[in-house]
Design a protein around this motif. Structure first.
Motif, PDB file in Angstrom:
ATOM      1  N   GLN A  64       0.646  -1.406   0.129  1.00  0.00           N
ATOM      2  CA  GLN A  64       0.054  -0.143  -0.178  1.00  0.00           C
ATOM      3  C   GLN A  64       0.785   1.251   0.015  1.00  0.00           C
ATOM      4  O   GLN A  64       0.607   2.363  -0.272  1.00  0.00           O
ATOM      5  N   ASN A  65       1.947   1.162   0.468  1.00  0.00           N
ATOM      6  CA  ASN A  65       3.111   2.344   0.668  1.00  0.00           C
ATOM      7  C   ASN A  65       4.241   2.171  -0.413  1.00  0.00           C
ATOM      8  O   ASN A  65       5.226   2.934  -0.161  1.00  0.00           O
ATOM      9  N   SER A  66       4.289   1.318  -1.008  1.00  0.00           N
ATOM     10  CA  SER A  66       5.569   0.822  -2.219  1.00  0.00           C
ATOM     11  C   SER A  66       5.859   2.127  -2.921  1.00  0.00           C
ATOM     12  O   SER A  66       7.159   2.455  -3.229  1.00  0.00           O
ATOM     13  N   GLU A  67       4.970   3.072  -3.303  1.00  0.00           N
ATOM     14  CA  GLU A  67       5.541   3.954  -4.034  1.00  0.00           C
ATOM     15  C   GLU A  67       6.513   5.113  -3.486  1.00  0.00           C
ATOM     16  O   GLU A  67       7.246   5.684  -3.881  1.00  0.00           O
ATOM     17  N   LEU A  68       6.494   4.989  -2.189  1.00  0.00           N
ATOM     18  CA  LEU A  68       7.226   5.930  -1.349  1.00  0.00           C
ATOM     19  C   LEU A  68       8.753   5.317  -1.677  1.00  0.00           C
ATOM     20  O   LEU A  68       9.854   6.227  -1.858  1.00  0.00           O
ATOM     21  N   PHE A  69       9.063   4.198  -1.689  1.00  0.00           N
ATOM     22  CA  PHE A  69      10.160   3.646  -1.736  1.00  0.00           C
ATOM     23  C   PHE A  69      10.742   3.436  -3.127  1.00  0.00           C
ATOM     24  O   PHE A  69      11.808   3.525  -3.563  1.00  0.00           O
ATOM     25  N   LYS A  70       9.627   3.227  -4.184  1.00  0.00           N
ATOM     26  CA  LYS A  70       9.946   3.602  -5.291  1.00  0.00           C
ATOM     27  C   LYS A  70      10.722   4.840  -5.770  1.00  0.00           C
ATOM     28  O   LYS A  70      11.339   5.152  -6.499  1.00  0.00           O
ATOM     29  N   ASP A  71       9.846   5.747  -5.202  1.00  0.00           N
ATOM     30  CA  ASP A  71      10.470   7.411  -5.437  1.00  0.00           C
ATOM     31  C   ASP A  71      11.710   7.487  -5.181  1.00  0.00           C
ATOM     32  O   ASP A  71      12.535   8.156  -5.736  1.00  0.00           O
ATOM     33  N   LEU A  72      12.129   6.738  -3.954  1.00  0.00           N
ATOM     34  CA  LEU A  72      13.536   6.886  -3.352  1.00  0.00           C
ATOM     35  C   LEU A  72      14.621   6.406  -4.366  1.00  0.00           C
ATOM     36  O   LEU A  72      15.632   7.204  -4.678  1.00  0.00           O
ATOM     37  N   PHE A  73      14.249   5.322  -5.236  1.00  0.00           N
ATOM     38  CA  PHE A  73      15.317   4.682  -6.147  1.00  0.00           C
ATOM     39  C   PHE A  73      15.057   5.421  -7.060  1.00  0.00           C
ATOM     40  O   PHE A  73      16.375   5.647  -7.989  1.00  0.00           O
ATOM     41  N   VAL A  74      14.175   6.079  -7.696  1.00  0.00           N
ATOM     42  CA  VAL A  74      13.754   6.813  -8.956  1.00  0.00           C
ATOM     43  C   VAL A  74      14.718   8.085  -8.703  1.00  0.00           C
ATOM     44  O   VAL A  74      15.582   8.413  -9.650  1.00  0.00           O
ATOM     45  N   GLU A  75      14.703   8.810  -7.608  1.00  0.00           N
ATOM     46  CA  GLU A  75      15.491   9.951  -7.325  1.00  0.00           C
ATOM     47  C   GLU A  75      17.054   9.532  -7.157  1.00  0.00           C
ATOM     48  O   GLU A  75      17.847  10.352  -7.687  1.00  0.00           O
ATOM     49  N   LYS A  77      18.473   6.992  -8.887  1.00  0.00           N
ATOM     50  CA  LYS A  77      18.933   7.098 -10.246  1.00  0.00           C
ATOM     51  C   LYS A  77      19.069   8.137 -11.004  1.00  0.00           C
ATOM     52  O   LYS A  77      19.941   8.315 -11.865  1.00  0.00           O
ATOM     53  N   ARG A  78      18.132   8.921 -10.858  1.00  0.00           N
ATOM     54  CA  ARG A  78      17.959  10.320 -11.344  1.00  0.00           C
ATOM     55  C   ARG A  78      19.347  11.133 -11.045  1.00  0.00           C
ATOM     56  O   ARG A  78      20.084  11.757 -11.951  1.00  0.00           O
ATOM     57  N   TYR A  79      19.773  11.128  -9.838  1.00  0.00           N
ATOM     58  CA  TYR A  79      20.880  11.673  -9.326  1.00  0.00           C
ATOM     59  C   TYR A  79      22.231  11.216 -10.225  1.00  0.00           C
ATOM     60  O   TYR A  79      23.123  11.908 -10.721  1.00  0.00           O
ATOM     61  N   TYR A  80      22.266   9.588 -10.228  1.00  0.00           N
ATOM     62  CA  TYR A  80      23.510   9.134 -10.725  1.00  0.00           C
ATOM     63  C   TYR A  80      23.409   9.577 -12.360  1.00  0.00           C
ATOM     64  O   TYR A  80      24.359  10.011 -12.885  1.00  0.00           O
ATOM     65  N   VAL A  81      22.468   9.419 -13.077  1.00  0.00           N
ATOM     66  CA  VAL A  81      22.274   9.722 -14.590  1.00  0.00           C
ATOM     67  C   VAL A  81      22.488  11.299 -14.975  1.00  0.00           C
ATOM     68  O   VAL A  81      23.051  11.428 -15.891  1.00  0.00           O
ATOM     69  N   VAL A  82      21.634  12.196 -14.183  1.00  0.00           N
ATOM     70  CA  VAL A  82      21.200  13.363 -14.519  1.00  0.00           C
ATOM     71  C   VAL A  82      22.133  14.224 -13.563  1.00  0.00           C
ATOM     72  O   VAL A  82      22.405  15.361 -14.219  1.00  0.00           O
TER      73      VAL A  82
END
Length: 486
Positions: A64-75, A77-82
């Motif tokens: 029910q709260n998995s998007e919180l952790f997905k957002d963490l990894f999205v950010e 990855k975004r830091y590393y790439v961009v």
């Protein structure tokens, strides 16, 4: 015939220089690709590991709260790439959002407004509901990601610099000297006699004078890369940070669960008592979303395989060796070109070689590297007052990247670096726990000291300006008192 040989000598020169540079470019290109693949796969594996662990440990509550952790990894990855992500702020936001979710779960019999949850977040630092995990993880993640991203960028910059500089366009004077060195001996019937080594060296140093000017910044850049590589092997190892990140976040959640009663009581005292839910909704809310007090430990049978089929230590050991070999590449380039058997005789064959006039020893001394040393080059006329714009741009690119490396070595976020009082602590402004930074790169110390001195001078300015006036007033009062006393 002369025109034909002139074009051929130019092509021969370009071919040998390109061959020398292509090898180095391929080294940096392949190492960049390996590091890039490794870092990206490491993040994918860490996210998968966390998802698998939390599904088995927390079940539906996590889902029910998995998007919180997905957002963490999205950010991440975004830091590393961009780049363009403030890691410290992003991690603070993650823990704040997690606290809101957790606080609702452990107090599911109450209704909380957004304003109330804002008040809760203000007590985060004071109450430390997740223990010391957020502070430690923020420091570790920031240092590791800054070092990893900057190091990968450095490999890409080295690859691009070599690629651009390897494209040589010899001047008319250089082309004439090349023609004389490689093919004029044919007109004397000395077809098998190769140019003398020192003769070749002078011509190459003249033709590659601008490339020689890269050497100083290139060596500084290589040294900075080696220093960051040591960090990647030690305290800034991104593999040792990301591999157990799921366990660390789970520990923080368990810490919040175990101390939920004390945390809630203190929050209720500070933010006021919350409104209870209606009786019917309380039972339903508790059954649907209450956080279970029983923690089911998760023992994964097999964690994800090592990223990219290797380890960070192996990658760093390999690239360090290549970096050491690449040092002084540009100052060695003329000699390396002349070491090619197509270009010159061996260094030991000094008498039976073509010296530009005949088959005899070459008598002139070899000039130094770089544009400034070509004024006395006996073989190639070089305009020492006209540096190559392309080379100057590559020197600037190396200088900028070296500066970023120095920041990354000290654990400073390259894109969001700010000199402030906070940067002397343990946040993203400082990568050194307990203030034990090594002294190899004291990058912003002078700026900070300068600011402090200026601030002190400014604050002392009004007092200093007022001192002469106060002195005059005291003198006048003294004279008046003296007159009255008489």
């Amino acid at each position: 015939m002369e025109e034909k040989y002139s074009l051929q000598s130019k092509d021969d020169f370009k071919s040998v220089v390109t061959e020398q540079c292509n090898h180095l470019q391929a080294v940096f290109a392949s190492r960049y690709k390996r590091f890039d693949e490794f870092f990206k796969e490491l993040l994918e594996n860490a996210e998968k590991s966390l998802n698998d662990m939390f599904v088995k440990t927390y079940g539906r509550l996590y889902m029910q709260n998995s998007e919180l952790f997905k957002d963490l990894f999205v950010e991440l990855k975004r830091y590393y790439v961009v780049g363009n992500v403030n890691l410290e702020e992003m991690l603070n936001d993650f823990w704040a959002r997690l606290l809101e979710r957790m606080f609702r779960l452990v107090n599911s019999q109450y209704h909380f407004t957004d304003e109330y949850l804002e008040c809760v977040s203000k007590y985060t630092e004071q109450l430390k509901p997740f223990g010391d995990v957020p502070r430690k993880l923020k420091l570790q993640v920031t240092r590791a990601f800054v070092a990893a991203r900057t190091f990968a960028q450095g490999l890409a910059v080295a690859r691009d610099v070599v690629s651009k500089v390897s494209v040589v366009n010899p001047t008319a004077q250089c082309t004439h000297a090349l023609l004389k060195m490689i093919y004029c001996s044919h007109c004397r019937g000395l077809v098998t006699v190769k140019p003398c080594y020192n003769y070749c060296s002078n011509i190459m140093r003249g033709c590659l004078a601008n490339q020689g000017d890269l050497d100083f910044e290139w060596n500084n850049f290589i040294d900075a890369m080696l220093m960051v590589a040591e960090r990647l092997e030690g305290p800034f190892n991104i593999e040792s940070v990301m591999d157990p990140i799921d366990v660390k976040i789970s520990d923080a959640i368990m810490n919040m669960q175990e101390n939920s009663v004390q945390v809630s009581q203190k929050v209720f005292q500070g933010c006021g008592p919350p409104k209870p839910l209606p009786a019917g909704r309380i039972s339903r809310s508790i059954s649907e979303s209450a956080f279970s007090a029983r923690f089911r430990p998760y023992h994964p049978e097999e964690r994800p395989t090592t990223a990219a089929g290797t380890s960070l230590d192996r990658l760093v050991t390999d690239v360090k060796e290549k970096l050491k070999q690449a040092k002084k590449f540009w100052s060695s380039l003329p000699s390396n070109v002349c070491n090619d058997e197509k270009m010159a005789a061996g260094n030991g064959n000094e008498d039976d070689c073509w010296n530009g006039k005949g088959k005899s020893r070459y008598l002139f001394a070899v000039t130094g590297n770089g544009l400034a040393n070509q004024g006395n080059n006996p073989e190639v006329q070089v305009d020492t007052g006209k540096p190559d714009i392309l080379i100057l741009r590559q020197i600037m690119a190396l200088r900028v990247m070296t500066s970023k490396m120095k920041n990354a070595y000290n654990g400073n976020d390259v894109d969001f670096f700010d000199i402030s009082d906070e940067s002397s602590g343990e946040g993203s402004g400082s990568g050194c726990e307990y203030q034990q930074c090594p002294s190899e790169f004291e990058y912003n110390a002078t700026d900070h000291a300068g600011k402090s001195a200026n601030n002190k001078a400014e604050s002392a300015g009004p007092r200093a300006a007022a001192q002469p006036y106060l002195l005059a007033v005291f003198c006048i009062l003294f004279l008046v008192m003296q007159r009255e006393w008489r």
